[in-house]
Design an enzyme around this catalytic site. Structure first.
Site, PDB file in Angstrom:
ATOM      1  N   HIS A 306       0.863  -1.187   0.000  1.00 38.15           N
ATOM      2  CA  HIS A 306       0.000   0.000   0.000  1.00 38.15           C
ATOM      3  C   HIS A 306       0.891   1.225   0.000  1.00 38.15           C
ATOM      4  O   HIS A 306       1.936   1.226   0.654  1.00 38.15           O
ATOM      5  CB  HIS A 306      -0.905   0.005   1.245  1.00 38.15           C
ATOM      6  CG  HIS A 306      -2.058   0.928   1.130  1.00 38.15           C
ATOM      7  ND1 HIS A 306      -1.951   2.284   1.328  1.00 38.15           N
ATOM      8  CD2 HIS A 306      -3.364   0.691   0.817  1.00 38.15           C
ATOM      9  CE1 HIS A 306      -3.133   2.842   1.149  1.00 38.15           C
ATOM     10  NE2 HIS A 306      -4.006   1.904   0.825  1.00 38.15           N
ATOM     11  N   ASP A 363      -7.998  -5.009   0.065  1.00 36.37           N
ATOM     12  CA  ASP A 363      -8.511  -5.751  -1.085  1.00 36.37           C
ATOM     13  C   ASP A 363      -8.220  -7.244  -1.008  1.00 36.37           C
ATOM     14  O   ASP A 363      -8.839  -8.032  -1.707  1.00 36.37           O
ATOM     15  CB  ASP A 363      -7.919  -5.191  -2.378  1.00 36.37           C
ATOM     16  CG  ASP A 363      -8.423  -3.796  -2.623  1.00 36.37           C
ATOM     17  OD1 ASP A 363      -9.636  -3.600  -2.522  1.00 36.37           O
ATOM     18  OD2 ASP A 363      -7.609  -2.899  -2.887  1.00 36.37           O
TER      19      ASP A 363
HETATM   20  N1  ACO Z   1       3.913  -7.782  -4.881  1.00 39.68           N
HETATM   21  C1  ACO Z   1       5.253  -7.847  -5.077  1.00 39.68           C
HETATM   22  N2  ACO Z   1       6.097  -6.821  -4.922  1.00 39.68           N
HETATM   23  C2  ACO Z   1       5.568  -5.650  -4.533  1.00 39.68           C
HETATM   24  C3  ACO Z   1       4.183  -5.491  -4.293  1.00 39.68           C
HETATM   25  C4  ACO Z   1       3.357  -6.613  -4.478  1.00 39.68           C
HETATM   26  N3  ACO Z   1       2.044  -6.527  -4.260  1.00 39.68           N
HETATM   27  N4  ACO Z   1       3.954  -4.220  -3.921  1.00 39.68           N
HETATM   28  C5  ACO Z   1       5.141  -3.594  -3.929  1.00 39.68           C
HETATM   29  N5  ACO Z   1       6.128  -4.463  -4.305  1.00 39.68           N
HETATM   30  C6  ACO Z   1       7.552  -4.179  -4.376  1.00 39.68           C
HETATM   31  C7  ACO Z   1       7.891  -3.214  -5.487  1.00 39.68           C
HETATM   32  O1  ACO Z   1       8.127  -3.908  -6.694  1.00 39.68           O
HETATM   33  C8  ACO Z   1       9.101  -2.547  -4.940  1.00 39.68           C
HETATM   34  O2  ACO Z   1      10.174  -3.459  -5.102  1.00 39.68           O
HETATM   35  P1  ACO Z   1      11.698  -2.929  -5.289  1.00 39.68           P
HETATM   36  O3  ACO Z   1      12.031  -2.162  -4.051  1.00 39.68           O
HETATM   37  O4  ACO Z   1      12.511  -4.182  -5.475  1.00 39.68           O
HETATM   38  O5  ACO Z   1      11.671  -2.067  -6.523  1.00 39.68           O
HETATM   39  C9  ACO Z   1       8.839  -2.455  -3.429  1.00 39.68           C
HETATM   40  O6  ACO Z   1       7.914  -3.513  -3.171  1.00 39.68           O
HETATM   41  C10 ACO Z   1       8.265  -1.145  -2.932  1.00 39.68           C
HETATM   42  O7  ACO Z   1       7.005  -0.913  -3.516  1.00 39.68           O
HETATM   43  P2  ACO Z   1       6.564   0.566  -3.846  1.00 39.68           P
HETATM   44  O8  ACO Z   1       7.082   0.866  -5.206  1.00 39.68           O
HETATM   45  O9  ACO Z   1       6.988   1.502  -2.775  1.00 39.68           O
HETATM   46  O10 ACO Z   1       5.000   0.476  -3.828  1.00 39.68           O
HETATM   47  P3  ACO Z   1       4.027   1.683  -4.240  1.00 39.68           P
HETATM   48  O11 ACO Z   1       3.747   2.493  -3.046  1.00 39.68           O
HETATM   49  O12 ACO Z   1       4.527   2.393  -5.441  1.00 39.68           O
HETATM   50  O13 ACO Z   1       2.742   0.874  -4.691  1.00 39.68           O
HETATM   51  C11 ACO Z   1       0.845  -0.489  -4.543  1.00 39.68           C
HETATM   52  C12 ACO Z   1       1.733   0.517  -3.816  1.00 39.68           C
HETATM   53  C13 ACO Z   1       0.407   0.078  -5.903  1.00 39.68           C
HETATM   54  C14 ACO Z   1      -0.408  -0.737  -3.700  1.00 39.68           C
HETATM   55  C15 ACO Z   1       1.645  -1.788  -4.730  1.00 39.68           C
HETATM   56  O14 ACO Z   1       2.039  -2.311  -3.458  1.00 39.68           O
HETATM   57  C16 ACO Z   1       0.866  -2.821  -5.512  1.00 39.68           C
HETATM   58  O15 ACO Z   1       0.890  -2.799  -6.744  1.00 39.68           O
HETATM   59  N6  ACO Z   1       0.166  -3.768  -4.823  1.00 39.68           N
HETATM   60  C17 ACO Z   1      -0.660  -4.735  -5.488  1.00 39.68           C
HETATM   61  C18 ACO Z   1      -1.962  -4.096  -5.987  1.00 39.68           C
HETATM   62  C19 ACO Z   1      -2.933  -3.821  -4.842  1.00 39.68           C
HETATM   63  O16 ACO Z   1      -3.181  -4.661  -3.991  1.00 39.68           O
HETATM   64  N7  ACO Z   1      -3.505  -2.612  -4.842  1.00 39.68           N
HETATM   65  C20 ACO Z   1      -4.497  -2.201  -3.841  1.00 39.68           C
HETATM   66  C21 ACO Z   1      -4.021  -1.094  -2.993  1.00 39.68           C
HETATM   67  S1  ACO Z   1      -5.196  -0.722  -1.728  1.00 39.68           S
HETATM   68  C22 ACO Z   1      -6.387   0.246  -2.448  1.00 39.68           C
HETATM   69  O17 ACO Z   1      -6.182   0.873  -3.451  1.00 39.68           O
HETATM   70  C23 ACO Z   1      -7.732   0.291  -1.817  1.00 39.68           C
END
Ligand code: ACO
Length: 429
Positions: A306, A363
């Site tokens: 998140h 979610d």
């Molecule tokens: N699965 C695997 N790896 C992940 C995930 C995930 N769900 N989420 C983040 N990461 C990784 C990124 O690839 C990144 O890796 P790195 O450091 O090696 O490059 C690291 O974790 C940090 O992630 P961020 O880039 O800081 O995450 P960001 O804040 O940009 O994105 C988001 C947040 C979009 C929610 C992301 O975690 C994601 O795509 N999750 C899956 C989709 C999801 O569940 N969305 C619902 C959000 S809740 C809502 O909207 C109500």
């Protein structure tokens, strides 16, 4: 602690006031910076921009805290209901019995749609996405109810809020019925908010649907947990539209459009699709997790991570228990829930997720709850919209009530071509 921050640029220094919130959050007020220095601040995606001050919802993502008007979400989930929480979110205090009775009676009175509105549903193609119908029909409501263009005081805002929350539920169910070619079901005046929605979704002309207490409770909880989440994409959209003094319905209809996107309201659909893929593709949880960690083909563990929460999303803990309780009470064996449980167990013990502070978000479990209720996948985001309506209305109200309110108008740094001239068509390369 200093109450100003100093910015140095080109030999001149500028003192900028530091604003402190009630939870001691600090922000640098740059409203006069451009007038004094010619500089703007640049923050694509608004990741570090406070667009407003707001008294509705507080989130501490590091500690996994979510409070509506100061009350922890866990307490509301245990003791309150969606309608009570909605009133709290919109008006700032818990409703008295008189407030509650008045609001409920407006909700009941306005649950039906104008008969003329039913004709609009006939114009949509079968299989039209219910989010398209929902946003269009909320706008249509304002055409049928010009009173909402003139909300002057809390009384008229309360009426408009109750009308919108009530009719949104009826529109959502009617959109579903149209999409499956079934007749629209009228609301019942003896049913409460969540039950009435389930009745309009699932009753048929020859058979009334009777929700079990477990299903009603879970839906109530789902809606309450989605009621607000401070300045997310759709809420910011509602505030943007509201700042032009657009009416509540038009502003909230824009919120529905923003929520529709897969990066916002569509994630619970993606969770179910991921679980189904694992089940149907015969991939083991270990194999799937290997792909996630190697970032193969951009595979992510949907429902994890998140932007704001770097700890457990408090809503996911509550929904997980609700999902377990509901499935046990209904005696539903859902293999998808077993896969979800396995994924969560592996992820929470795995260095990849631990180091990146990736925890289950709302979610991860909401999709399972909706699926167990029989809500079809293309209605998941609509359910989110019904739940989020109080938050959108509360944020619209903050803009509406602000005597110093100004239209939202961000600036930009222009990067396009400079000093071009029009060329006749036959001389263009
Ligand atoms: N699965 C695997 N790896 C992940 C995930 C995930 N769900 N989420 C983040 N990461 C990784 C990124 O690839 C990144 O890796 P790195 O450091 O090696 O490059 C690291 O974790 C940090 O992630 P961020 O880039 O800081 O995450 P960001 O804040 O940009 O994105 C988001 C947040 C979009 C929610 C992301 O975690 C994601 O795509 N999750 C899956 C989709 C999801 O569940 N969305 C619902 C959000 S809740 C809502 O909207 C109500």
């Amino acid at each position: 602690m200093s109450d100003t921050a100093r910015l140095e640029y080109d030999g001149t220094s500028y003192d900028l006031p530091v604003v402190e919130g009630t939870e001691h959050e600090l922000g640098i007020d740059i409203t006069k910076l451009r007038a004094e220095s010619g500089l703007i601040t640049l923050d694509p995606g608004y990741g570090n921009t406070g667009s407003c001050t707001s008294a509705v919802t507080f989130i501490d993502g590091e500690q996994g805290i979510l409070r509506y008007r100061g009350i922890p979400i866990e307490e509301l989930a245990e003791k309150s209901s969606f309608i009570e929480a909605a009133w709290l979110v919109i008006f700032g205090t818990l409703p008295t019995q008189a407030d509650r009775d008045r609001f409920t009676s407006i909700l009941t009175e306005h649950s039906m749609l104008d008969e003329n509105m039913k004709k609009h549903f006939d114009g949509y193609p079968t299989n039209a996405h219910p989010m398209a119908i929902l946003s269009a029909m909320i706008n249509t409501l304002s055409a049928h109810d010009p009173e909402v263009w003139e909300t002057k005081d809390d009384e008229s805002i309360e009426r408009a809020a109750a009308v919108l929350m009530s009719k949104v539920r009826t529109i959502a169910a009617a959109a579903y019925k149209s999409s499956v070619g079934e007749p629209i079901v009228y609301p019942r005046y003896d049913l409460r908010y969540a039950e009435n929605f389930l009745h309009m979704m699932f009753s048929k002309p020859y058979k009334d649907y009777e929700p079990t207490p477990a299903v009603s409770r879970a839906l109530n909880l789902f809606l309450l947990l989605h009621a607000d989440h401070e300045q997310n994409c759709s809420t910011s959209t509602v505030r943007m539209v509201a700042s032009s003094q657009a009416n509540m319905f038009a502003s909230c209809s824009a919120g529905v459009c923003a929520l529709w996107g897969p990066l916002h309201g569509g994630a619970n659909v993606a969770v179910i699709e991921m679980l189904e893929q694992i089940r149907d593709g015969g991939t083991s949880v270990e194999e799937f997790m290997r792909k996630v960690k190697n970032k193969e083909d951009g595979v992510k563990l949907m429902g994890f991570g998140h932007r704001v929460y770097r700890n457990f999303d408090p809503r996911s803990k509550i929904l997980r228990k609700a999902a377990d309780d509901m499935l046990t009470e209904l005696n539903i064996q859902d293999p998808l829930l077993d896969i979800a449980g396995e994924l969560a167990e592996v992820a929470l013990a795995d260095d990849y997720f631990v180091e990146r502070k990736l925890y289950p978000n709302v979610d991860f479990y909401s999709g399972i709850i909706l699926r167990a209720m029989g809500i079809p996948l293309n209605m998941f985001t609509v359910m989110f919209a019904i739940g989020r309506m109080p938050g959108w209305i509360a944020n619209w109200k903050e803009i509406h009530d602000d005597p110093k309110g100004r239209i939202y108008r961000p600036r930009q740094i222009y990067t396009g071509p400079v000093d071009q001239h029009w060329i006749p068509r036959d001389q263009r390369g």
